[in-house]
Design an enzyme around this catalytic site. Structure first.
Site, PDB file in Angstrom:
ATOM      1  CG  HIS A  17      -0.487  -0.377   2.694  1.00  0.00           C
ATOM      2  ND1 HIS A  17       0.295  -1.226   3.095  1.00  0.00           N
ATOM      3  CD2 HIS A  17      -0.927   0.881   3.178  1.00  0.00           C
ATOM      4  CE1 HIS A  17       0.470  -0.774   3.833  1.00  0.00           C
ATOM      5  NE2 HIS A  17       0.182   0.827   4.865  1.00  0.00           N
ATOM      6  CB  CYS A  47     -30.778  -0.401  -7.500  1.00  0.00           C
ATOM      7  SG  CYS A  47     -30.629   1.087  -7.349  1.00  0.00           S
ATOM      8  CG  PHE A  93     -14.056  34.076 -26.230  1.00  0.00           C
ATOM      9  CD1 PHE A  93     -13.041  32.927 -26.560  1.00  0.00           C
ATOM     10  CD2 PHE A  93     -14.620  34.418 -24.903  1.00  0.00           C
ATOM     11  CE1 PHE A  93     -12.866  32.741 -25.396  1.00  0.00           C
ATOM     12  CE2 PHE A  93     -14.546  33.375 -24.009  1.00  0.00           C
ATOM     13  CZ  PHE A  93     -13.202  32.069 -24.166  1.00  0.00           C
TER      14      PHE A  93
HETATM   15  N1  CTP Z   1     -21.158  39.097 -30.160  1.00  0.00           N
HETATM   16  C1  CTP Z   1     -22.102  39.564 -29.077  1.00  0.00           C
HETATM   17  N2  CTP Z   1     -22.777  39.638 -30.624  1.00  0.00           N
HETATM   18  C2  CTP Z   1     -23.279  39.292 -31.755  1.00  0.00           C
HETATM   19  C3  CTP Z   1     -21.915  38.845 -32.442  1.00  0.00           C
HETATM   20  C4  CTP Z   1     -20.993  38.416 -31.342  1.00  0.00           C
HETATM   21  O1  CTP Z   1     -22.386  39.307 -28.478  1.00  0.00           O
HETATM   22  N3  CTP Z   1     -24.295  40.041 -32.645  1.00  0.00           N
HETATM   23  C5  CTP Z   1     -19.629  38.286 -29.122  1.00  0.00           C
HETATM   24  C6  CTP Z   1     -19.468  36.925 -29.008  1.00  0.00           C
HETATM   25  O2  CTP Z   1     -19.715  36.365 -27.966  1.00  0.00           O
HETATM   26  C7  CTP Z   1     -17.859  37.562 -28.374  1.00  0.00           C
HETATM   27  C8  CTP Z   1     -17.669  38.756 -29.177  1.00  0.00           C
HETATM   28  O3  CTP Z   1     -18.824  39.309 -30.040  1.00  0.00           O
HETATM   29  O4  CTP Z   1     -17.573  37.465 -27.293  1.00  0.00           O
HETATM   30  C9  CTP Z   1     -16.771  38.665 -30.483  1.00  0.00           C
HETATM   31  O5  CTP Z   1     -17.841  38.106 -31.630  1.00  0.00           O
HETATM   32  P1  CTP Z   1     -16.861  37.951 -32.992  1.00  0.00           P
HETATM   33  O6  CTP Z   1     -17.647  37.052 -33.882  1.00  0.00           O
HETATM   34  O7  CTP Z   1     -15.394  37.551 -32.951  1.00  0.00           O
HETATM   35  O8  CTP Z   1     -17.148  39.587 -33.389  1.00  0.00           O
HETATM   36  P2  CTP Z   1     -17.914  40.341 -33.642  1.00  0.00           P
HETATM   37  O9  CTP Z   1     -18.701  41.707 -32.994  1.00  0.00           O
HETATM   38  O10 CTP Z   1     -19.397  39.458 -34.861  1.00  0.00           O
HETATM   39  O11 CTP Z   1     -17.611  41.105 -35.050  1.00  0.00           O
HETATM   40  P3  CTP Z   1     -17.080  40.721 -36.250  1.00  0.00           P
HETATM   41  O12 CTP Z   1     -18.042  39.697 -36.651  1.00  0.00           O
HETATM   42  O13 CTP Z   1     -16.815  42.438 -37.140  1.00  0.00           O
HETATM   43  O14 CTP Z   1     -15.614  40.510 -36.087  1.00  0.00           O
END
Ligand code: CTP
Length: 409
Positions: free
Chosen positions: A79, A163, A335
């Site tokens: 162990h 069960c 993001f």
């Molecule tokens: N996002 C959001 N609402 C939208 C578009 C995007 O809340 N209509 C959020 C996504 O969840 C992410 C961030 O904004 O956290 C960036 O998303 P992204 O797609 O990279 O960018 P966009 O705002 O769509 O810009 P673009 O497409 O011009 O790069």
């Protein structure tokens, strides 16, 4: 940097007597395939349920039984040898009896004495009949385990038990055990999010042209779900608002789920859930446009072309709406999915959106972005701070982002 935190690790798998033991050969096999060194210790009752021979074959090591403990040829107690060999312990399933022995410091089986002797972190996944799980003695023992150092306790899920009871007692599914073990290896057992609530959005939204066709994107939801599980394993209560996901269903266990489909549904869910969140991670890939009118029937090609020619309406920026409504101290991670030169575009997006943190990753490189198992990019923070994050597994990245979000909340 090691991309799979389980590769090359010495993992001791302790199996005690619950019917869920039949699932362990799959876990042992998966660990061996990922390059871990695996040794199994099995109690007499578990050996009635699952074959030590199968475990030996799948782990490529002998499987240890109680009878092995008393050997006059072994130079050191078995162990202690096993306890010191292990870098990580997976204790699954954890039966009521083995739980009781562990909590009360009893070492009268090979597994029980190994558990007392080890100083390695332990992932403990309980499994038993619903009535046994709610028995006062078991509840009290499980409460004790929550306070143990180095232990990540994984309570059982609800479901139909062997069960024939419907209720709590089902062991976490193998895919979740593997994820939690990876979390233990990459982050540890500390529950620094205990008492906090995280709201995560994940996966794609869809905007419908007609009942058969939609505008969407290839998001699988993996990054968002891993953020949710990373926080949950660190003690958070997590609301996960999600579009159509392509992840193991077991990865959703322990999260409060809010399925959505369109941007309008996502908007509604965020408005409803934002007030109770301490922090928010907006990982959903929102489809940016929707047709001004959605057809209720499946149209001919010509009719469809007319819809596609427009007009189109923008989907509101939901991240910016969250930022504009947030309460004091509510931290928000956004993001940015970018192609080309990521950083300058991300810096402009960060300034525009007003969130506290923004993780930007390329979507035009292999090993990053939609559907990949790894990711890399830049984390932008207050005061124009930029941190370069080199390629790593998405769970490891999730922990880095959860740490950054937690540090500032
Ligand atoms: N996002 C959001 N609402 C939208 C578009 C995007 O809340 N209509 C959020 C996504 O969840 C992410 C961030 O904004 O956290 C960036 O998303 P992204 O797609 O990279 O960018 P966009 O705002 O769509 O810009 P673009 O497409 O011009 O790069």
């Amino acid at each position: 940097m090691r991309l799979d935190p389980l590769a090359g690790r010495r993992i001791l798998v302790g199996i005690s007597g619950s019917i869920a033991a039949v699932k362990l050969p799959l876990v042992v096999s998966a660990l061996a395939k990922r390059g871990a060194q695996v040794r199994c210790v099995i109690t007499p009752s578990a050996a009635q349920l699952v074959s030590p021979v199968a475990l030996a074959s799948l782990s490529r090591e002998r499987c240890y039984l109680d009878a092995d403990q008393w050997s006059h040829t072994a130079p050191r107690p078995l162990h202690v040898e096993l306890a010191e060999w292990a870098e990580l312990v997976l204790l699954a399933p954890l039966s009521a009896t083995t739980l009781g022995r562990w909590v009360h410091g009893l070492g009268d089986t090979l597994l029980a004495s190994t558990l007392l002797a080890t100083e390695a972190p332990v992932l403990a996944a309980a499994a038993m009949n619903t009535a046994m799980w709610s028995a006062p003695g078991v509840r009290a023992n499980w409460e004790q385990v929550q306070r143990f150092e180095r232990v990540l306790p994984l309570g059982p899920a609800e479901g139909l038990l062997a069960c024939d009871r419907q209720g709590s007692g089902r062991m976490a599914e193998p895919e979740l055990l593997l994820l939690a073990l990876e979390s233990l290896a990459s982050w540890g057992w500390q529950r620094d999010w205990q008492g906090r609530r995280l709201l995560v959005s994940a996966g794609p939204t869809r905007e419908w042209l007609d009942p058969a066709r939609c505008i969407s994107n290839p998001s699988t939801g993996r990054m968002g779900v891993l953020l949710a599980q990373a926080a949950r394993l660190r003690g958070a209560e997590v609301d996960l608002v999600h579009g159509a996901l392509q992840v193991a269903p077991a990865w959703l266990e322990g999260l409060t789920l809010h399925p959505i489909d369109t941007g309008a549904e996502l908007k509604q869910a965020l408005e409803r859930l934002q007030p109770r969140a301490h922090a928010i991670a907006m990982a959903a890939a929102v489809a940016d446009h929707r047709p001004a009118r959605t057809l209720s029937h499946k149209p001919s090609k010509a009719e469809l072309e007319a819809v596609m020619a427009g007009p189109w309406a923008p989907v509101p920026d939901l991240l910016m709406e969250l930022v504009s409504r947030r309460s004091a101290g509510q931290r928000i991670l956004g993001f940015a999915a970018q192609s080309g030169d990521v950083l300058p575009q991300a810096q402009a997006k960060f300034a525009r959106k007003g969130c506290d943190l923004l993780f930007a990753n390329p979507i035009d490189q292999t090993g990053a972005g939609f559907g990949s198992f790894t990711n890399q990019g830049w984390l932008l923070g207050p005061g124009a701070a930029v941190e370069r994050l080199e390629s790593m597994g998405k769970l490891t990245l999730a922990h880095r982002l959860i740490t950054a979000l937690g540090a500032s909340s």
